[in-house]
Design a protein around this motif. Sequence first.
Motif, PDB file in Angstrom:
ATOM      1  N   GLU A  33       0.827  -1.202   0.000  1.00 21.70           N
ATOM      2  CA  GLU A  33       0.000   0.000   0.000  1.00 21.70           C
ATOM      3  C   GLU A  33       0.865   1.258   0.000  1.00 21.70           C
ATOM      4  O   GLU A  33       0.407   2.330  -0.383  1.00 21.70           O
ATOM      5  CB  GLU A  33      -0.917   0.003   1.235  1.00 21.70           C
ATOM      6  CG  GLU A  33      -1.988  -1.078   1.224  1.00 21.70           C
ATOM      7  CD  GLU A  33      -2.952  -0.942   0.056  1.00 21.70           C
ATOM      8  OE1 GLU A  33      -3.308   0.193  -0.280  1.00 21.70           O
ATOM      9  OE2 GLU A  33      -3.326  -1.976  -0.524  1.00 21.70           O
ATOM     10  N   SER A  34       2.132   1.118   0.420  1.00 19.28           N
ATOM     11  CA  SER A  34       3.013   2.289   0.464  1.00 19.28           C
ATOM     12  C   SER A  34       4.275   2.123  -0.386  1.00 19.28           C
ATOM     13  O   SER A  34       4.936   3.114  -0.702  1.00 19.28           O
ATOM     14  CB  SER A  34       3.420   2.591   1.913  1.00 19.28           C
ATOM     15  OG  SER A  34       4.087   1.491   2.495  1.00 19.28           O
ATOM     16  N   ILE A  35       4.641   0.892  -0.737  1.00 19.85           N
ATOM     17  CA  ILE A  35       5.821   0.634  -1.569  1.00 19.85           C
ATOM     18  C   ILE A  35       5.361  -0.005  -2.880  1.00 19.85           C
ATOM     19  O   ILE A  35       4.571  -0.946  -2.852  1.00 19.85           O
ATOM     20  CB  ILE A  35       6.810  -0.317  -0.871  1.00 19.85           C
ATOM     21  CG1 ILE A  35       7.154   0.176   0.530  1.00 19.85           C
ATOM     22  CG2 ILE A  35       8.083  -0.471  -1.698  1.00 19.85           C
ATOM     23  CD1 ILE A  35       8.080  -0.763   1.279  1.00 19.85           C
ATOM     24  N   PRO A  36       5.846   0.459  -4.041  1.00 20.92           N
ATOM     25  CA  PRO A  36       5.501  -0.202  -5.305  1.00 20.92           C
ATOM     26  C   PRO A  36       5.812  -1.697  -5.229  1.00 20.92           C
ATOM     27  O   PRO A  36       6.848  -2.090  -4.686  1.00 20.92           O
ATOM     28  CB  PRO A  36       6.406   0.517  -6.321  1.00 20.92           C
ATOM     29  CG  PRO A  36       6.640   1.864  -5.728  1.00 20.92           C
ATOM     30  CD  PRO A  36       6.712   1.639  -4.240  1.00 20.92           C
ATOM     31  N   PRO A  37       4.924  -2.548  -5.745  1.00 20.17           N
ATOM     32  CA  PRO A  37       5.049  -4.006  -5.564  1.00 20.17           C
ATOM     33  C   PRO A  37       6.385  -4.599  -6.012  1.00 20.17           C
ATOM     34  O   PRO A  37       6.960  -5.434  -5.309  1.00 20.17           O
ATOM     35  CB  PRO A  37       3.895  -4.552  -6.409  1.00 20.17           C
ATOM     36  CG  PRO A  37       2.889  -3.450  -6.419  1.00 20.17           C
ATOM     37  CD  PRO A  37       3.687  -2.188  -6.428  1.00 20.17           C
ATOM     38  N   TYR A  38       6.898  -4.183  -7.181  1.00 22.42           N
ATOM     39  CA  TYR A  38       8.149  -4.755  -7.665  1.00 22.42           C
ATOM     40  C   TYR A  38       9.332  -4.281  -6.820  1.00 22.42           C
ATOM     41  O   TYR A  38      10.253  -5.050  -6.540  1.00 22.42           O
ATOM     42  CB  TYR A  38       8.374  -4.399  -9.133  1.00 22.42           C
ATOM     43  CG  TYR A  38       7.341  -4.966 -10.080  1.00 22.42           C
ATOM     44  CD1 TYR A  38       6.423  -5.933  -9.659  1.00 22.42           C
ATOM     45  CD2 TYR A  38       7.274  -4.542 -11.400  1.00 22.42           C
ATOM     46  CE1 TYR A  38       5.471  -6.447 -10.512  1.00 22.42           C
ATOM     47  CE2 TYR A  38       6.326  -5.053 -12.276  1.00 22.42           C
ATOM     48  CZ  TYR A  38       5.422  -6.001 -11.823  1.00 22.42           C
ATOM     49  OH  TYR A  38       4.482  -6.515 -12.693  1.00 22.42           O
ATOM     50  N   PHE A  39       9.298  -3.016  -6.419  1.00 22.54           N
ATOM     51  CA  PHE A  39      10.365  -2.477  -5.580  1.00 22.54           C
ATOM     52  C   PHE A  39      10.367  -3.190  -4.229  1.00 22.54           C
ATOM     53  O   PHE A  39      11.434  -3.504  -3.683  1.00 22.54           O
ATOM     54  CB  PHE A  39      10.165  -0.974  -5.394  1.00 22.54           C
ATOM     55  CG  PHE A  39      11.263  -0.294  -4.624  1.00 22.54           C
ATOM     56  CD1 PHE A  39      12.600  -0.492  -4.962  1.00 22.54           C
ATOM     57  CD2 PHE A  39      10.976   0.544  -3.561  1.00 22.54           C
ATOM     58  CE1 PHE A  39      13.621   0.125  -4.249  1.00 22.54           C
ATOM     59  CE2 PHE A  39      11.992   1.174  -2.845  1.00 22.54           C
ATOM     60  CZ  PHE A  39      13.308   0.966  -3.198  1.00 22.54           C
ATOM     61  N   PHE A  40       9.174  -3.469  -3.702  1.00 22.06           N
ATOM     62  CA  PHE A  40       9.087  -4.204  -2.441  1.00 22.06           C
ATOM     63  C   PHE A  40       9.655  -5.611  -2.595  1.00 22.06           C
ATOM     64  O   PHE A  40      10.353  -6.112  -1.710  1.00 22.06           O
ATOM     65  CB  PHE A  40       7.639  -4.270  -1.966  1.00 22.06           C
ATOM     66  CG  PHE A  40       7.463  -5.046  -0.691  1.00 22.06           C
ATOM     67  CD1 PHE A  40       7.974  -4.570   0.504  1.00 22.06           C
ATOM     68  CD2 PHE A  40       6.802  -6.267  -0.686  1.00 22.06           C
ATOM     69  CE1 PHE A  40       7.834  -5.289   1.679  1.00 22.06           C
ATOM     70  CE2 PHE A  40       6.645  -6.991   0.476  1.00 22.06           C
ATOM     71  CZ  PHE A  40       7.166  -6.498   1.672  1.00 22.06           C
ATOM     72  N   ALA A  41       9.356  -6.265  -3.729  1.00 22.68           N
ATOM     73  CA  ALA A  41       9.903  -7.600  -3.980  1.00 22.68           C
ATOM     74  C   ALA A  41      11.427  -7.565  -3.993  1.00 22.68           C
ATOM     75  O   ALA A  41      12.094  -8.452  -3.449  1.00 22.68           O
ATOM     76  CB  ALA A  41       9.376  -8.138  -5.307  1.00 22.68           C
ATOM     77  N   PHE A  42      11.991  -6.521  -4.619  1.00 24.02           N
ATOM     78  CA  PHE A  42      13.445  -6.393  -4.687  1.00 24.02           C
ATOM     79  C   PHE A  42      14.041  -6.160  -3.296  1.00 24.02           C
ATOM     80  O   PHE A  42      15.055  -6.779  -2.929  1.00 24.02           O
ATOM     81  CB  PHE A  42      13.819  -5.241  -5.617  1.00 24.02           C
ATOM     82  CG  PHE A  42      15.299  -4.992  -5.706  1.00 24.02           C
ATOM     83  CD1 PHE A  42      16.112  -5.829  -6.443  1.00 24.02           C
ATOM     84  CD2 PHE A  42      15.876  -3.920  -5.027  1.00 24.02           C
ATOM     85  CE1 PHE A  42      17.487  -5.616  -6.506  1.00 24.02           C
ATOM     86  CE2 PHE A  42      17.243  -3.698  -5.091  1.00 24.02           C
ATOM     87  CZ  PHE A  42      18.055  -4.545  -5.835  1.00 24.02           C
TER      88      PHE A  42
END
Length: 300
Positions: A33-42
């Motif tokens: 909800e606060s971090i872009p999904p792909y960036f969070f995955a990284f």
Amino acid sequence: MPSPKSKTGALLSIILIVTIWGSASAVTKVAVESIPPYFFAFLRNGVAAICLIPYYLIHKKKMQLLQAGPPMKKVALMGLTGITFFYLFFNMALYYTTAAAGALIQGFIPISIILLSIIFLKERLRKVQIAGVVCSMAGVVLIGFVGEFYGARNAILGNTLMIFAVLAWGFYTIISKSLERYDAVQLTAISTTIGTLVLIPAVAIELWRTAEFPSVSFKAWLAVLYLGIFSSAICYILYNRVLKTLSGVQVGNFMNFDPVIGAAIAIIFLSEKVTVWQILGALLVLMGVALTSRRGRTKQ
């Protein structure tokens, strides 16, 4: 931490894994909800790789491994399926759908492993197991595509992406099982590092499209650390070791608790709602898994 080398240790390990992985949907839902999904995955898998590489180097030196290294093509495929593609689909799915629905769809993982085994390993099922597969597939349809989805941005898209995540994990499990004679720490460290590095292009495109570098809150950093250290680094090592001790059917049976725990956490801590259709679908998935996990499951 229990040692997965013994049967008792393996059982305790799979219980720990299921408990931690059961919480992953709710924690990821809060984070994306606060971090872009792909960036969070990284970020999550980057933390896991940072933890795994030193541990692997120390482990290798301590154990003085004389075993030849695993085939790197298969290890790279582990990274692509279990890290890159799984988390691209998983995180984006939870951005669009609810944590409860996403967790319940993950109950389809044992069936996905069986379906992939039929397609790629040429395994055959008896009639009762075929009925179980059909039953589980019907359950996934009810969970992901029937009724209302309260609080979801786009439930159909999110649930479809979660199915792709489940299939990616099925590939990862089959590949990992084929490498069970190799060191689990080595496999996990190398595959996680490869999978994390391959995420970079997707992250670059995502950040370029948003045109700004996201601000990561303290709560989001806690999610990154929790999932990176416990759900990824520790649980991936335990999972690959457990696959050496327990049968695929035994692991699959324990993994059935993952969606139940995940849905319960989402309901309790995120105040999400589960519909009658989703409950019925979850029961059908579990019934299907029970049928396909009976003795004499496959014929060669």
